[in-house]
Design a protein around this motif. Structure first.
Motif, short mmCIF file in Angstrom:
data_model
loop_
_atom_site.label_atom_id
_atom_site.label_comp_id
_atom_site.label_asym_id
_atom_site.label_seq_id
_atom_site.Cartn_x
_atom_site.Cartn_y
_atom_site.Cartn_z
N HIS A 250 0.85 -1.18 0.00
CA HIS A 250 0.00 0.00 0.00
C HIS A 250 0.88 1.23 0.00
CE1 HIS A 250 0.81 -1.22 4.17
NE2 HIS A 250 0.68 0.06 4.52
N ALA A 251 0.32 2.35 -0.41
CA ALA A 251 1.11 3.58 -0.55
C ALA A 251 0.25 4.79 -0.21
CB ALA A 251 1.67 3.71 -1.95
N THR A 252 0.93 5.82 0.26
CA THR A 252 0.27 7.09 0.57
C THR A 252 1.02 8.21 -0.14
OG1 THR A 252 -0.39 6.30 2.75
CG2 THR A 252 -0.41 8.68 2.39
N GLY A 253 0.29 9.01 -0.89
CA GLY A 253 0.89 10.14 -1.59
C GLY A 253 0.77 11.42 -0.77
N THR A 254 1.79 12.23 -0.83
CA THR A 254 1.80 13.54 -0.17
C THR A 254 2.16 14.61 -1.20
OG1 THR A 254 2.50 12.57 1.94
CG2 THR A 254 2.81 14.95 1.67
N VAL A 255 1.35 15.63 -1.32
CA VAL A 255 1.59 16.71 -2.27
C VAL A 255 2.37 17.83 -1.58
CG1 VAL A 255 0.49 18.53 -3.63
CG2 VAL A 255 -0.40 16.19 -3.70
N LEU A 256 3.44 18.27 -2.22
CA LEU A 256 4.24 19.38 -1.70
C LEU A 256 3.86 20.71 -2.35
CD1 LEU A 256 7.73 17.62 -1.53
CD2 LEU A 256 6.00 17.86 0.28
N GLU A 257 3.60 20.68 -3.64
CA GLU A 257 3.18 21.91 -4.32
C GLU A 257 2.64 21.59 -5.71
OE1 GLU A 257 4.67 23.90 -7.03
OE2 GLU A 257 5.73 22.10 -7.66
N GLY A 258 1.87 22.55 -6.26
CA GLY A 258 1.36 22.43 -7.61
C GLY A 258 1.43 23.78 -8.29
N HIS A 259 1.66 23.78 -9.60
CA HIS A 259 1.80 25.05 -10.31
C HIS A 259 1.55 24.86 -11.79
CE1 HIS A 259 5.77 23.12 -10.77
NE2 HIS A 259 5.81 23.77 -11.92
N TYR A 260 1.27 25.96 -12.48
CA TYR A 260 1.20 25.94 -13.93
C TYR A 260 2.63 25.99 -14.48
CZ TYR A 260 -3.67 27.41 -13.26
OH TYR A 260 -4.98 27.50 -12.87
N PRO A 261 2.98 25.14 -15.44
CA PRO A 261 4.31 25.22 -16.05
C PRO A 261 4.55 26.59 -16.67
CG PRO A 261 3.24 23.16 -16.64
CD PRO A 261 2.20 24.00 -15.95
N GLY A 262 5.80 27.00 -16.73
CA GLY A 262 6.15 28.33 -17.22
C GLY A 262 5.60 28.63 -18.60
N ALA A 263 5.71 27.69 -19.53
CA ALA A 263 5.24 27.94 -20.89
C ALA A 263 3.73 28.14 -20.92
CB ALA A 263 5.63 26.77 -21.79
N PHE A 264 3.02 27.41 -20.07
CA PHE A 264 1.57 27.54 -20.01
C PHE A 264 1.19 28.93 -19.50
CE2 PHE A 264 -2.56 26.95 -17.94
CZ PHE A 264 -3.28 26.33 -18.95
N LYS A 265 1.83 29.39 -18.44
CA LYS A 265 1.54 30.72 -17.90
C LYS A 265 1.86 31.82 -18.90
CE LYS A 265 3.98 30.42 -14.12
NZ LYS A 265 4.54 30.83 -12.81
N GLN A 266 2.97 31.68 -19.59
CA GLN A 266 3.37 32.69 -20.56
C GLN A 266 2.35 32.77 -21.69
OE1 GLN A 266 7.30 32.18 -22.17
NE2 GLN A 266 6.93 33.59 -23.86
N ALA A 267 1.92 31.61 -22.18
CA ALA A 267 0.98 31.60 -23.29
C ALA A 267 -0.38 32.14 -22.88
CB ALA A 267 0.85 30.19 -23.84
N LEU A 268 -0.81 31.84 -21.66
CA LEU A 268 -2.08 32.39 -21.18
C LEU A 268 -2.03 33.90 -21.09
CD1 LEU A 268 -3.39 30.02 -18.35
CD2 LEU A 268 -4.37 30.41 -20.62
N THR A 269 -0.88 34.41 -20.69
CA THR A 269 -0.71 35.86 -20.60
C THR A 269 -0.79 36.50 -21.98
OG1 THR A 269 0.68 35.66 -18.63
CG2 THR A 269 0.85 37.71 -19.89
N GLU A 270 -0.20 35.83 -22.96
CA GLU A 270 -0.17 36.37 -24.32
C GLU A 270 -1.52 36.24 -25.02
OE1 GLU A 270 3.00 34.29 -26.18
OE2 GLU A 270 4.58 35.34 -25.07
N ASP A 271 -2.27 35.18 -24.70
CA ASP A 271 -3.55 34.96 -25.37
C ASP A 271 -4.53 34.31 -24.39
OD1 ASP A 271 -5.65 34.57 -27.07
OD2 ASP A 271 -4.64 33.13 -28.38
N PRO A 272 -5.12 35.10 -23.49
CA PRO A 272 -6.02 34.54 -22.48
C PRO A 272 -7.22 33.81 -23.05
CG PRO A 272 -5.40 36.80 -21.95
CD PRO A 272 -4.94 36.54 -23.35
N SER A 273 -7.64 34.17 -24.25
CA SER A 273 -8.84 33.56 -24.82
C SER A 273 -8.59 32.16 -25.35
CB SER A 273 -9.39 34.43 -25.96
OG SER A 273 -8.46 34.47 -27.04
N ALA A 274 -7.32 31.76 -25.45
CA ALA A 274 -7.01 30.44 -26.03
C ALA A 274 -7.55 29.30 -25.20
CB ALA A 274 -5.50 30.29 -26.19
N ILE A 275 -7.76 29.54 -23.93
CA ILE A 275 -8.20 28.47 -23.04
C ILE A 275 -9.70 28.21 -23.13
CG2 ILE A 275 -8.77 29.90 -21.01
CD1 ILE A 275 -6.68 26.67 -20.91
N THR A 276 -10.44 29.12 -23.77
CA THR A 276 -11.90 29.09 -23.64
C THR A 276 -12.60 28.05 -24.52
OG1 THR A 276 -12.10 30.86 -25.30
CG2 THR A 276 -11.97 31.51 -22.99
#
Length: 230
Positions: free
Chosen positions: A152-178
């Motif tokens: 058996h195993a137990t997972g522990t999350v330390l952190e989560g984030h948007y990858p850099g390229a994803f954040k940059q692209a969202l900034t450049e074209d916010p409508s792309a996600i829609t």
């Protein structure tokens, strides 16, 4: 020394996204990931995640069982938690990663594990890459061997984030996600594994997930990427 069996990895060791689902997901987030060439390389790339330390068990080979396509609804979900009602992509991805890194062969059959994991998936079949999730689960024989050792195993999350390229692209074209509202999230953490007679191990984990979070809807899991993108 007691022989240890491979663990249920559910991390960056994942199989590649299936062709049809890959096309749908790429079509939805191609603008967000800057360039078609970059996206294709990322989605079809090999395993580049964290290697397990010597104290941890290696990841199992992807399963090819025909039962993977349709886990039995009546099987229940065993130790697999129900998906939370979360509308924020990073928070949902962190919960999903913890679910993926946790299992208990003492109380949960393989069919139950699959059924429980399926409940986290988006209901939009165009974007749901179930194969990328099933590819993380050991085949029935290996699962049985793991159960014999009460693994058996137990997972522990330390952190989560948007990858850099994803954040940059969202900034450049916010409508792309829609179009599909699919967000790319990378989660880092660890997995602690235990088995009979005090056997134990631990390893770092990292996974990149595609999470769908449409407005006014709870989030859901769309796919597990074949490699980790930070």
């Amino acid at each position: 020394m007691q022989k240890r069996f491979p663990s249920l990895s559910l991390s960056s060791y994942g199989a590649g996204w299936s062709a049809n689902r890959r096309i749908a997901i790429v079509a939805a987030i191609v603008a967000v990931l800057l360039a078609v060439a970059t996206v294709v390389a990322w989605l079809s790339g090999g395993n580049s995640g964290h290697q397990a330390p010597d104290t941890a068990a290696p990841a199992p080979a992807p399963s090819t069982s025909s039962s993977d396509a349709a886990p039995k609804p009546a099987a229940g979900s065993g130790s697999v938690p129900h998906p939370p009602r979360i509308a924020e992509p990073v928070a949902y991805a962190k919960a999903a990663a913890q679910m993926l890194w946790s299992y208990d062969t003492r109380t949960t059959s393989r069919d139950q594990q699959l059924a429980g994991m399926r409940a986290w998936m988006t209901s939009e079949t165009k974007y749901a890459d179930w194969a990328s999730v099933v590819g993380q689960v050991p085949d029935p024989v290996l699962w049985s061997r793991m159960a014999d050792q009460d693994q058996h195993a137990t997972g522990t999350v330390l952190e989560g984030h948007y990858p850099g390229a994803f954040k940059q692209a969202l900034t450049e074209d916010p409508s792309a996600i829609t179009k599909a509202y699919i967000y790319v999230v990378t989660v880092n953490g660890k997995q602690q594994i235990a088995w009979k007679k005090g056997g134990a191990g631990a390893e770092a984990r990292a996974v990149t997930l595609a999470v769908q979070c449409r407005p006014t809807h709870d989030c859901s899991l769309a796919a597990i990427a074949p490699s980790v993108t930070q």
